[in-house]
Design a protein around this motif. Sequence first.
Motif, mmCIF file in Angstrom:
data_model
loop_
_atom_site.group_PDB
_atom_site.id
_atom_site.type_symbol
_atom_site.label_atom_id
_atom_site.label_comp_id
_atom_site.label_asym_id
_atom_site.label_seq_id
_atom_site.Cartn_x
_atom_site.Cartn_y
_atom_site.Cartn_z
ATOM 1 N N SER A 30 0.799 -1.215 0.041
ATOM 2 C CA SER A 30 0.078 0.014 -0.052
ATOM 3 C C SER A 30 0.875 1.289 0.073
ATOM 4 O O SER A 30 0.725 2.078 -0.609
ATOM 5 C CB SER A 30 -0.905 -0.125 1.346
ATOM 6 O OG SER A 30 -0.349 0.104 2.210
ATOM 7 N N LYS A 31 2.060 1.203 0.685
ATOM 8 C CA LYS A 31 3.011 2.487 0.658
ATOM 9 C C LYS A 31 3.430 2.698 -0.585
ATOM 10 O O LYS A 31 3.516 3.752 -1.097
ATOM 11 C CB LYS A 31 3.932 2.262 1.724
ATOM 12 C CG LYS A 31 4.882 3.293 1.942
ATOM 13 C CD LYS A 31 6.143 3.117 2.770
ATOM 14 C CE LYS A 31 6.950 4.377 3.190
ATOM 15 N NZ LYS A 31 8.001 4.350 4.176
ATOM 16 N N LYS A 32 3.801 1.333 -1.343
ATOM 17 C CA LYS A 32 4.494 1.585 -2.647
ATOM 18 C C LYS A 32 3.472 1.905 -3.979
ATOM 19 O O LYS A 32 3.872 2.753 -4.502
ATOM 20 C CB LYS A 32 5.445 0.474 -2.849
ATOM 21 C CG LYS A 32 6.077 0.359 -4.017
ATOM 22 C CD LYS A 32 7.092 -0.734 -4.151
ATOM 23 C CE LYS A 32 8.112 -0.755 -5.288
ATOM 24 N NZ LYS A 32 9.028 -1.807 -5.394
ATOM 25 N N GLY A 59 10.645 11.193 4.341
ATOM 26 C CA GLY A 59 10.319 12.056 3.090
ATOM 27 C C GLY A 59 9.868 11.385 2.145
ATOM 28 O O GLY A 59 10.129 11.791 0.869
ATOM 29 N N TYR A 60 9.274 10.148 2.172
ATOM 30 C CA TYR A 60 9.132 9.208 1.130
ATOM 31 C C TYR A 60 8.075 9.729 0.146
ATOM 32 O O TYR A 60 8.317 9.722 -1.017
ATOM 33 C CB TYR A 60 8.458 7.770 1.640
ATOM 34 C CG TYR A 60 8.172 6.992 0.658
ATOM 35 C CD1 TYR A 60 9.267 5.696 0.249
ATOM 36 C CD2 TYR A 60 6.867 6.670 0.208
ATOM 37 C CE1 TYR A 60 8.847 5.114 -0.972
ATOM 38 C CE2 TYR A 60 6.359 5.733 -0.903
ATOM 39 C CZ TYR A 60 7.565 4.649 -1.085
ATOM 40 O OH TYR A 60 7.294 3.873 -2.154
ATOM 41 N N ILE A 64 8.068 12.085 -3.785
ATOM 42 C CA ILE A 64 7.065 11.890 -4.792
ATOM 43 C C ILE A 64 6.342 13.141 -5.290
ATOM 44 O O ILE A 64 6.309 13.209 -6.294
ATOM 45 C CB ILE A 64 6.062 10.802 -4.150
ATOM 46 C CG1 ILE A 64 6.797 9.447 -4.215
ATOM 47 C CG2 ILE A 64 4.864 10.767 -5.389
ATOM 48 C CD1 ILE A 64 5.737 8.359 -3.540
ATOM 49 N N LEU A 65 5.931 13.864 -4.346
ATOM 50 C CA LEU A 65 5.443 15.438 -4.538
ATOM 51 C C LEU A 65 6.749 16.265 -5.183
ATOM 52 O O LEU A 65 6.029 17.041 -5.892
ATOM 53 C CB LEU A 65 4.824 15.921 -3.264
ATOM 54 C CG LEU A 65 3.621 15.168 -2.657
ATOM 55 C CD1 LEU A 65 3.242 15.686 -0.999
ATOM 56 C CD2 LEU A 65 2.349 15.501 -3.580
ATOM 57 N N ALA A 66 7.996 15.974 -4.808
ATOM 58 C CA ALA A 66 8.727 16.996 -5.151
ATOM 59 C C ALA A 66 9.015 16.770 -6.841
ATOM 60 O O ALA A 66 9.232 17.706 -7.548
ATOM 61 C CB ALA A 66 10.065 16.877 -4.408
#
Length: 120
Positions: A30-32, A59-60, A64-66
């Motif tokens: 689910s995290k991935k 910061g996972y 992704i947002l960055a």
Amino acid sequence: MESSLWYYRLVKKQQYDNIGHEYVQKINPSKKYALPETLLYLAGKIENKKVLDLACGDGYYTRILAKLNPQKIVGVDISSTMIDIAKAKEEEVPLGVEYIQQDVLSLSLSEEFDVITAVY
């Protein structure tokens, strides 16, 4: 009430400081797969916007947002261990993320943000 909140914050900080390195190694399906897609959908278009990621951990999801080209992105977490891990990952692969170690319940920042996220 104030003293119990202070105790809760201290326990949470110590908890994540103690397990930080083990925590970041646990990547479940689910995290991935599920959460990143959901996060991106809910955050919407963030290009050229200021983004704040609360309780960012290592910061996972912040990274992704960055990758969506925000004007600025800041990750905040109570755990100094998690922030140290996030900063190390930023040094390895610079995406322009700023990480701050601070309790989000008493967060004090000098600027406003267009999008604020908090996964988990």
